[in-house]
Design an enzyme around this catalytic site. Structure first.
Site, short mmCIF file in Angstrom:
data_model
loop_
_atom_site.label_atom_id
_atom_site.label_comp_id
_atom_site.label_asym_id
_atom_site.label_seq_id
_atom_site.Cartn_x
_atom_site.Cartn_y
_atom_site.Cartn_z
N TYR A 68 -11.93 28.66 -17.50
CA TYR A 68 -12.21 27.26 -17.23
C TYR A 68 -13.41 26.86 -18.08
CZ TYR A 68 -13.34 23.01 -14.61
OH TYR A 68 -13.62 21.70 -14.26
N ASP A 75 -7.85 25.70 -18.46
CA ASP A 75 -8.28 24.35 -18.78
C ASP A 75 -9.40 24.46 -19.80
OD1 ASP A 75 -9.25 21.80 -18.89
OD2 ASP A 75 -9.65 21.59 -16.75
N HIS A 97 -3.87 18.04 -12.52
CA HIS A 97 -3.25 18.79 -13.62
C HIS A 97 -1.84 19.20 -13.20
CE1 HIS A 97 -7.05 19.77 -15.97
NE2 HIS A 97 -7.53 19.31 -14.83
#
Length: 255
Positions: A108, A148, A246
């Site tokens: 992340y 991400d 998402h």
């Protein structure tokens, strides 16, 4: 081999929205989660440790913030929590499971949208990651870094690219860094190896009916070493259900 990646925007919220019921039907070998937003002790429900998987969580020190997880059908020989960078690791941003010839990572990367201080932190993370990614690309084993990355690489990767050229996530410095990652560094954007089409997004603002209108960004990736990229055979961004802001990114690789 099927790998799924999802920024859950809170694993407990995704659970309430049916994520784990959906996951049971996917036959995934590995599931990488970002933004769990929970401490391990808060995940008492058995659903957070899916049957048939070995489950690992790397939490942020701050409650209700960041955090990553991996569910693996296979028992790893090693689990790596973080990369040894204190300011990065205390936010729970890197979790790696190692097997004989494969490593799977849930990453992340920070967002810089909230304030300039966070954008500078994002740049520091990018700078520190660059040589590490070079090292991974040079190994004779397969690596897949799911997650991400909080950067849309090219104009095709977000709807309103002209209006976002000065915004975090589409800044020239960020895009140039991904040019390096997918160029000289030697890593590959597995999704684009399979699907070159436009309007394929993984994140939408929760304002202005953006998801309904498909005004989104593709900021979730499976970044892989060259050998594994050659085995990428199918890709899907699952949008039939809404587990988060998402969408799950699903990529199949030939064994």
């Amino acid at each position: 081999m099927r790998i799924i990646s999802l920024n859950a925007n809170g694993i407990r919220a995704a659970h309430r929205k049916g994520f784990f019921d959906w996951l049971k039907k996917q036959k995934a070998d590995f599931v990488c989660i970002q933004e769990t937003k929970a401490q391990h002790w808060q995940l008492a429900d058995r659903e957070f440790f899916p049957v048939g998987y070995h489950s690992y969580y790397h939490d942020a020190e701050k409650k209700g913030y960041s955090g990553v997880a991996i569910y693996s059908k296979h028992q790893p020989v090693r689990v790596v929590y973080g990369l040894g960078w204190e300011e990065f690791d205390r936010e729970g941003r890197w979790l790696q499971v190692d097997f004989e010839n494969l490593s799977v990572v849930s990453l992340y990367l920070p967002s810089g949208t909230s304030k300039e201080e966070r954008q500078q932190f994002k740049y520091r993370c990018m700078e520190r990651l660059h040589p590490h990614l070079e090292e991974l690309a040079g190994h004779d084993r397969d690596y897949v870094i799911c997650g991400d990355w909080n950067i849309a690489h090219k104009e095709i990767d977000l709807k309103n690219w002209k209006a976002n050229q000065k915004n975090s996530g589409f800044l020239p410095e960020e895009r140039a860094w991904l040019d390096e990652v997918f160029g000289p560094v030697g890593m590959v954007d597995a999704f684009r190896k399979v699907d070159p089409s436009p309007d394929r997004f993984t994140w939408w603002s929760q304002r202005g009916r953006a998801r309904e209108k498909n005004v989104g960004w593709r900021i979730d990736y499976q970044v892989v070493t060259a050998g594994l990229a050659e085995r990428a055979s199918a890709a899907e961004i699952y949008t039939d259900e809404n587990f988060s802001d998402h969408a799950p990114l699903i990529i199949d690789y030939e064994d």
